[in-house]
Enzyme design. Structure first.
Site, PDB file in Angstrom:
ATOM      1  N   VAL A  83       0.846  -1.193   0.000  1.00 50.04           N
ATOM      2  CA  VAL A  83       0.000   0.000   0.000  1.00 50.04           C
ATOM      3  C   VAL A  83       0.881   1.243   0.000  1.00 50.04           C
ATOM      4  O   VAL A  83       1.721   1.428   0.880  1.00 50.04           O
ATOM      5  CB  VAL A  83      -0.935   0.010   1.224  1.00 50.04           C
ATOM      6  CG1 VAL A  83      -1.840   1.234   1.165  1.00 50.04           C
ATOM      7  CG2 VAL A  83      -1.752  -1.269   1.276  1.00 50.04           C
ATOM      8  N   LYS A  84       0.670   2.075  -1.000  1.00 47.55           N
ATOM      9  CA  LYS A  84       1.468   3.287  -1.163  1.00 47.55           C
ATOM     10  C   LYS A  84       0.760   4.443  -0.457  1.00 47.55           C
ATOM     11  O   LYS A  84      -0.415   4.733  -0.723  1.00 47.55           O
ATOM     12  CB  LYS A  84       1.629   3.581  -2.652  1.00 47.55           C
ATOM     13  CG  LYS A  84       2.835   4.421  -3.024  1.00 47.55           C
ATOM     14  CD  LYS A  84       2.979   4.417  -4.543  1.00 47.55           C
ATOM     15  CE  LYS A  84       4.217   5.170  -4.980  1.00 47.55           C
ATOM     16  NZ  LYS A  84       4.317   5.188  -6.459  1.00 47.55           N
ATOM     17  N   ILE A  85       1.492   5.119   0.435  1.00 41.77           N
ATOM     18  CA  ILE A  85       0.895   6.147   1.284  1.00 41.77           C
ATOM     19  C   ILE A  85       1.783   7.389   1.271  1.00 41.77           C
ATOM     20  O   ILE A  85       2.990   7.293   1.520  1.00 41.77           O
ATOM     21  CB  ILE A  85       0.746   5.623   2.731  1.00 41.77           C
ATOM     22  CG1 ILE A  85      -0.175   4.400   2.752  1.00 41.77           C
ATOM     23  CG2 ILE A  85       0.228   6.707   3.660  1.00 41.77           C
ATOM     24  CD1 ILE A  85      -0.278   3.714   4.106  1.00 41.77           C
TER      25      ILE A  85
END
Length: 236
Positions: A83-85
């Site tokens: 998950v890219k945050i």
């Protein structure tokens, strides 16, 4: 150093995956927006089928509950989803919670060593310093990679991988490797530039030309083999 492909285009991923050098893929909302009509979840799922490695899918929410909800949903799609945050206070808060849940994260839009250290302390799996965008404003993007790598190596408890992003040209790729980055995520066009060299092309052209000239003056290998067999029979 591992190579990720920075794209959401499935044809590009299929082409480069066939080279056998890909370890993962990164996407972002801008890249996905270029693939008009593509369904987000289906695209990520297909990328996971094409590449056996981390596949980054970026959240759109900016508040902690929203980031957590999207992250948990994306992580359930496939074990390889990361998950890219974005690197914001809310993003870091969410990363720390997700790390405790065992959800892998890629903290993006990193532009300083301070930010990278905070992402690592929050438990990020990857942190993505943007080299090219720093170069665009006359800062040394690759110096940031070197600083982060040095800081992380000072502390054995930091397990976060340094992922060099915003790679603009093949020299960036070399410099990232020299700096000790764990991963570089590279656009398809840059990777194609990296594999080419005019001397390779010229050398191959000469080899083939010389062989073709030889073939016109001499029998091909199969003919020579048959001739040698015939000669042996005569001698026998």
């Amino acid at each position: 150093m591992k190579i990720f492909l920075d794209t959401a285009n499935l044809d590009e991923i299929r082409e480069i995956a066939a080279w056998g050098i890909l370890s993962g893929v990164t996407t972002n909302p801008s890249l996905l927006a270029k693939e008009q009509g593509a369904d987000f979840r289906e695209t990520i799922a297909e990328i996971c089928r094409l590449v056996n490695g981390p596949v980054s899918a970026e959240v759109i929410a900016t508040d902690v509950p929203g980031v957590l909800a999207e992250a948990r949903e994306y992580a359930a799609w496939h074990p390889n989803v990361v998950v890219k945050i974005p690197l914001t206070p809310n993003g870091i808060s969410a990363v720390s919670i997700l790390a405790r849940e065992g959800i892998k994260t890629n903290v993006t839009l990193c532009f300083s060593a301070n930010q990278a250290l905070l992402a690592a302390l929050a438990g990020a799996t990857f942190v993505s310093p943007f080299v090219g965008r720093l170069d665009d404003i006359s800062e040394d993007g690759m110096a940031l990679i070197r600083d982060i790598v040095k800081i992380f190596r000072n502390y054995a408890y930091i397990k976060t991988h340094v992922l060099a992003a915003s790679i603009r040209h093949p020299r960036h790729l070399v410099e990232a490797a020299l700096a000790g980055a764990d991963v570089a995520t590279v656009p398809t066009a840059v990777l194609k530039q990296a594999i080419k060299h005019p001397l390779t092309d010229a050398g191959l052209e000469k080899f083939l030309s010389d062989w073709n000239k030889r073939s016109t003056n001499h029998a091909n290998p199969r003919e020579r083999l048959e001739n040698s067999r015939g000669f042996a029979k005569i001698r026998g």
